[in-house]
Design a protein around this motif. Structure first.
Motif, mmCIF file in Angstrom:
data_model
loop_
_atom_site.group_PDB
_atom_site.id
_atom_site.type_symbol
_atom_site.label_atom_id
_atom_site.label_comp_id
_atom_site.label_asym_id
_atom_site.label_seq_id
_atom_site.Cartn_x
_atom_site.Cartn_y
_atom_site.Cartn_z
ATOM 1 N N SER A 1 0.838 -1.211 0.000
ATOM 2 C CA SER A 1 0.000 0.000 0.000
ATOM 3 C C SER A 1 0.866 1.250 0.000
ATOM 4 O O SER A 1 1.820 1.355 0.774
ATOM 5 N N ASN A 2 0.538 2.194 -0.907
ATOM 6 C CA ASN A 2 1.318 3.421 -1.017
ATOM 7 C C ASN A 2 0.643 4.397 -1.954
ATOM 8 O O ASN A 2 -0.292 4.053 -2.674
ATOM 9 N N ASP A 3 1.155 5.629 -1.974
ATOM 10 C CA ASP A 3 0.784 6.664 -2.934
ATOM 11 C C ASP A 3 2.072 7.162 -3.565
ATOM 12 O O ASP A 3 3.087 7.317 -2.869
ATOM 13 N N ALA A 4 2.026 7.421 -4.863
ATOM 14 C CA ALA A 4 3.212 7.918 -5.560
ATOM 15 C C ALA A 4 2.789 8.853 -6.679
ATOM 16 O O ALA A 4 1.681 8.749 -7.207
ATOM 17 N N SER A 5 3.685 9.780 -7.025
ATOM 18 C CA SER A 5 3.484 10.683 -8.150
ATOM 19 C C SER A 5 4.723 10.634 -9.017
ATOM 20 O O SER A 5 5.840 10.582 -8.510
ATOM 21 N N THR A 6 4.520 10.649 -10.334
ATOM 22 C CA THR A 6 5.633 10.619 -11.270
ATOM 23 C C THR A 6 5.213 11.326 -12.547
ATOM 24 O O THR A 6 4.119 11.883 -12.632
ATOM 25 N N GLU A 7 6.073 11.285 -13.532
ATOM 26 C CA GLU A 7 5.773 11.870 -14.828
ATOM 27 C C GLU A 7 6.020 10.827 -15.902
ATOM 28 O O GLU A 7 7.055 10.163 -15.906
ATOM 29 N N ILE A 8 5.035 10.668 -16.794
ATOM 30 C CA ILE A 8 5.155 9.749 -17.918
ATOM 31 C C ILE A 8 4.771 10.513 -19.174
ATOM 32 O O ILE A 8 3.696 11.134 -19.218
ATOM 33 N N ALA A 9 5.633 10.484 -20.162
ATOM 34 C CA ALA A 9 5.395 11.182 -21.437
ATOM 35 C C ALA A 9 5.049 12.649 -21.196
ATOM 36 O O ALA A 9 4.180 13.209 -21.861
ATOM 37 N N GLY A 10 5.711 13.254 -20.213
ATOM 38 C CA GLY A 10 5.509 14.667 -19.936
ATOM 39 C C GLY A 10 4.272 14.993 -19.133
ATOM 40 O O GLY A 10 3.984 16.170 -18.893
ATOM 41 N N GLU A 11 3.520 13.985 -18.714
ATOM 42 C CA GLU A 11 2.283 14.210 -17.963
ATOM 43 C C GLU A 11 2.423 13.705 -16.525
ATOM 44 O O GLU A 11 3.036 12.674 -16.274
ATOM 45 N N ALA A 12 1.829 14.450 -15.582
ATOM 46 C CA ALA A 12 1.838 14.046 -14.175
ATOM 47 C C ALA A 12 0.881 12.873 -13.976
ATOM 48 O O ALA A 12 -0.261 12.921 -14.418
ATOM 49 N N ILE A 13 1.379 11.838 -13.332
ATOM 50 C CA ILE A 13 0.584 10.636 -13.049
ATOM 51 C C ILE A 13 0.656 10.362 -11.551
ATOM 52 O O ILE A 13 1.744 10.362 -10.965
ATOM 53 N N ASP A 14 -0.494 10.120 -10.939
ATOM 54 C CA ASP A 14 -0.563 9.723 -9.532
ATOM 55 C C ASP A 14 -1.012 8.278 -9.460
ATOM 56 O O ASP A 14 -1.880 7.863 -10.228
ATOM 57 N N ILE A 15 -0.432 7.537 -8.536
ATOM 58 C CA ILE A 15 -0.777 6.130 -8.344
ATOM 59 C C ILE A 15 -1.128 5.940 -6.876
ATOM 60 O O ILE A 15 -0.387 6.373 -5.995
ATOM 61 N N ASN A 16 -2.262 5.299 -6.624
ATOM 62 C CA ASN A 16 -2.638 4.936 -5.269
ATOM 63 C C ASN A 16 -2.832 3.435 -5.251
ATOM 64 O O ASN A 16 -3.564 2.891 -6.074
ATOM 65 N N MET A 17 -2.138 2.765 -4.353
ATOM 66 C CA MET A 17 -2.261 1.314 -4.239
ATOM 67 C C MET A 17 -2.651 0.941 -2.822
ATOM 68 O O MET A 17 -2.057 1.423 -1.864
ATOM 69 N N THR A 18 -3.656 0.091 -2.709
ATOM 70 C CA THR A 18 -3.989 -0.510 -1.424
ATOM 71 C C THR A 18 -3.818 -2.013 -1.587
ATOM 72 O O THR A 18 -4.210 -2.585 -2.603
#
Length: 176
Positions: free
Chosen positions: A24-41
Motif C-alpha cells: 500500500s502506497n501513494d506515488a506521483s511521477t511523470e510519464i510522457a511529460g504528464e503528471a501521473i498519480d498512483i494509489n495502491m492498497t
C-alpha cells in the motif's frame, strides 16, 4: 528511472510504468511529460487483493506492467470493473497498454492457497524437510523456536494443508 515511495519501487519508462511490489502506497511521477498519480492498497501478505487507482491531469497513453509473483497460483484481474485476461508474458508481467485517465481502477487478486514446499534436493543437509507456503510467506519449524525437535516430526505430504486462524502460537498476545 526507479521511483521509491516508502520502500515500494516503481520502474518508470518513457511510456511505461512497471509495478514490482504490491505494498500500500501513494506515488506521483511523470510519464510522457504528464503528471501521473498512483494509489495502491494491498492486503499483502495477509491476502492477495490489490487495488490500484490512476490519477492524471490529462489522459496519457502508456503501458502498465504488473509483475506476477512466482508463488501466485491463479490471478483475477479487473480494469474499471471489467474482467480482463491476466496472462503474464515470458518475463512474468501482464502488460496493459491504453490511454489512462483519472479514475481508472485496477483490481488484482493473486491466488494464495497453502501448499507444501519441499527443500531443494541439492541441499543434502535439508533432505526430506518441508515447509508450508502461503503467498510470499514461508512457514517452517526450527529447533530453537519449539519445545520439540522438528526433524523428528512427520508431515503427511498426501494431506491437504489448510489456512486456520488462531489466537496465538505460544500463548502470547500475538495473533496469527
Amino acid at each position: 528511472t526507479l521511483l521509491s515511495i516508502g520502500g515500494y519501487i516503481y520502474n518508470v519508462g518513457e511510456r511505461s510504468l512497471w509495478v514490482e511490489q504490491y505494498i500500500s502506497n501513494d506515488a506521483s511521477t511523470e510519464i510522457a511529460g504528464e503528471a501521473i498519480d498512483i494509489n495502491m492498497t494491498s492486503g499483502f501478505p495477509s491476502d492477495g487483493k490489490v487495488a490500484i487507482s490512476i490519477g492524471a491531469d490529462e489522459p496519457t497513453e502508456f503501458t502498465l506492467y504488473l509483475r506476477v509473483p512466482y508463488w501466485s497460483r491463479g490471478i483475477s484481474l479487473k480494469l474499471n470493473g471489467e474482467t480482463i485476461d491476466a496472462t503474464a508474458d515470458e518475463n512474468g508481467y501482464i502488460a496493459l497498454s491504453r490511454e489512462w485517465k483519472s479514475g481508472d481502477e485496477i483490481e488484482l487478486e493473486f491466488g494464495m492457497e497453502v501448499i507444501f514446499e519441499q527443500t531443494n534436493e541439492k541441499v543434502t543437509a535439508n533432505a526430506g524437510y518441508v515447509a508450508l507456503r502461503r503467498g510470499p510467506l514461508v512457514y517452517c519449524a526450527e529447533y530453537p523456536d519449539n519445545t520439540f525437535i522438528p526433524s523428528r516430526a512427520y508431515i503427511d505430504m498426501n494431506s491437504t494443508p489448510e489456512l486456520v486462524a488462531i489466537e496465538s502460537l505460544d500463548n502470547a498476545n500475538d495473533p496469527y
